[in-house]
Design an enzyme around this catalytic site. Structure first.
Site, PDB file in Angstrom:
ATOM      1  N   GLU A 266      -3.076   6.656   4.845  1.00 30.17           N
ATOM      2  CA  GLU A 266      -2.400   6.834   3.898  1.00 30.17           C
ATOM      3  C   GLU A 266      -1.951   5.602   2.813  1.00 30.17           C
ATOM      4  O   GLU A 266      -1.072   4.882   3.464  1.00 30.17           O
ATOM      5  CB  GLU A 266      -1.002   7.552   4.301  1.00 30.17           C
ATOM      6  N   CYS A 300       5.076   5.806  -1.923  1.00 33.81           N
ATOM      7  CA  CYS A 300       3.515   6.020  -2.385  1.00 33.81           C
ATOM      8  C   CYS A 300       3.263   7.017  -3.638  1.00 33.81           C
ATOM      9  O   CYS A 300       2.408   7.012  -4.246  1.00 33.81           O
ATOM     10  CB  CYS A 300       2.729   6.122  -1.178  1.00 33.81           C
TER      11      CYS A 300
END
Length: 508
Positions: A266, A300
């Site tokens: 990720e 993110c």
């Protein structure tokens, strides 16, 4: 020894003190590495000390964890689900304290800190149900008196390396599912949020102890890159889940691949919101504010690029500039604050450097663009008018900086959306079904998260979370993400007396 400030005394309610050992190894708190100080990013003053782990601590922990895996993987998955249920219940009793710690140590505002802990509780609930649905399948065999089955079994040990921006939620995405799938978990928390790592571990450890289970089922380390590298290299760890930058993630992937391990990544995002000419402007502006300013631009999934149709460009931009001026900046623990500090003083320096680069590449600062002089790591929320072709736009600046740009057609907007190396999240604001279905279709957004009329951030746990390209391709949390944490076997069983071969082969 008490805490230096009265407002830190609540930390004792979640097992923390002014000096803490940072490794949970086979049921014992210990640490033989360097001493680090956890800082409050709102004033850069010390919260507490933590002794980090050494490689010797890591090796001791891994030996115990590998041994515990032999026991844990044989526990029926609904029973494992019940343990995760109890972890969720324990989290509920400490929701406010843990949420306050996230806000204090990471710097996000209190509602977001509490929301992060709630996310783990939600993952626990999801995983309890999942523990009764780790279903295989029965496949028709072309051979008489044969059966084909698909079985799912635990991997053994899963390594989880998390980042500072979601210091415990990402653990929840991984650990809740890994545990119900029958895996032991080795967690290395972010070096700058060690208190959260310790507090979360204490809570999980208490549940394991209460149920007389091997404590090494959950092993954790506070530490630096040496612990992370050890996890990446360790052949006893079947899957390594890493959250962080694309640059470091690529290094982790290469190391894990060299030993033929599995990697779940990720990584960076560079997320765009597109506002079409038919969009609800007010809805879009509210969404952009949360997506660009929330967590001080350190998610993110933060919106970093805003694409406005030329016909509504100025009206949407004017409304956005107005709400930016209303943003309250300050102590993340105070009610009403919308923008807390960046996580570290280095982050603040990166913001300053980023603004210089933006200006050098033709970016026009419409609002913000400066650090705020204070003890903490505060910066102004910033909007920049810039060309989508500027090199700086292709990079992820982890701060509340929003690039705004015009487009004329949907095709142009999609091309801009897809023009960056990263592919995590995206969203479009429109009411037209033909645009919506083009956007989510094969010629639309190339991201792992493709939204309509909502922000790029704030994902629910029921869907798979992750992205494409330089975001790493991993998927965590909901949907069928659980399959990454298990080993798939195709089993063919001959229950007859003959040996017919597949494809009609006659061999002797």
């Amino acid at each position: 020894m008490g805490f230096a400030r009265k407002e830190y005394e609540f930390l004792s309610e979640i097992g923390l003190s002014s000096r803490n050992l940072g490794c949970y190894v086979d049921g014992t708190w210990k640490a033989n590495g360097p001493v680090v100080i956890s800082l409050n990013p709102a004033n850069n003053q010390a919260i507490a000390e933590v002794v980090e782990g050494s490689i010797e601590d890591y090796e001791e922990g891994m030996r115990a964890c590998s041994e515990a895996a032999k026991t844990w993987m044989q526990v029926p998955s609904p029973k494992r689900g019940d343990i995760v249920r109890q972890i969720g219940d324990a989290l509920r009793t400490k929701l406010q304290q843990l949420g306050r710690l996230v806000s204090l140590e990471m710097g996000k505002i209190l509602p977001e800190g509490i929301g992060e802990v709630q996310e783990i509780i939600d993952m626990c609930d999801f995983s309890v149900g999942l523990s009764r649905q780790l279903n295989g399948s029965v496949i028709p065999s072309e051979r008489p008196n044969h059966a084909m089955l698909e079985m799912w079994n635990p991997l053994g040990v899963v390594g989880v390396i998390t980042a500072f921006n979601f210091p415990c939620a990402v653990l929840g995405w991984n650990a809740c599912i890994a545990l119900v799938c029958g895996n032991c978990v080795v967690w290395k928390g972010a070096p700058t949020t060690p208190l959260i790592t310790i507090a979360m571990t204490r809570l999980v450890a208490g549940v394991l102890e209460k149920n007389n289970l091997p404590p090494a089922i959950f092993t954790s380390f506070c530490g630096g890159a040496d612990i992370g590298q050890a996890i990446a290299k360790d052949t006893r760890i079947s899957l390594v889940s890493f959250t962080g930058s694309s640059k470091v993630g690529q290094m982790v992937q290469q190391t894990v691949n060299q030993r033929f391990g599995k990697c779940l990544l990720e990584l960076s995002g560079n997320n765009a919101i597109i506002v079409m000419d038919d969009a609800d402007i007010q809805l879009a502006v509210r969404s952009v504010l949360f997506a660009a300013v929330g967590t001080a631009g350190q998610r993110c999934t933060t919106c970093r690029r805003l694409l406005l149709h030329e016909s509504i460009y100025q009206i949407a931009l004017d409304q956005l500039l107005y709400v930016y001026k209303q943003v309250k900046i300050g102590n993340p623990l105070e009610k009403g604050t919308l923008l807390g500090p960046l996580h570290t003083s280095e982050s603040r320096k990166s913001f300053e450097k980023g603004i210089e680069i933006i200006k050098s590449q033709g970016g026009k600062i419409l609002i913000g663009g400066s650090v705020i002089e204070s003890e903490g790591n505060f910066v102004q929320p910033t909007i920049v008018e810039i060309s989508p072709n500027a090199d700086v736009v292709k990079e992820e600046l982890f701060a509340p900086v929003l690039y705004v740009m015009k487009f004329q057609t949907l095709q142009e907007a999609v091309e801009i959306n897809n023009s960056v190396p990263q592919g995590l999240s995206s969203s479009i604001f429109t009411r037209k079904p033909e645009i919506i279905f083009k956007w989510i279709g094969p010629l639309g957004s190339d991201c792992g998260i493709v939204n309509v009329n909502i922000p790029t951030n704030g994902a629910e746990i029921g869907g798979a979370f992750g992205g494409e390209k330089a975001t790493g391709g991993g998927r965590e949390a909901g949907s069928d993400s659980w399959k990454q944490y298990m080993r798939r076997s195709t089993c063919t069983i001959n229950y007859g007396n003959e040996l017919p071969l597949a494809q009609g082969i006659n061999f002797g």
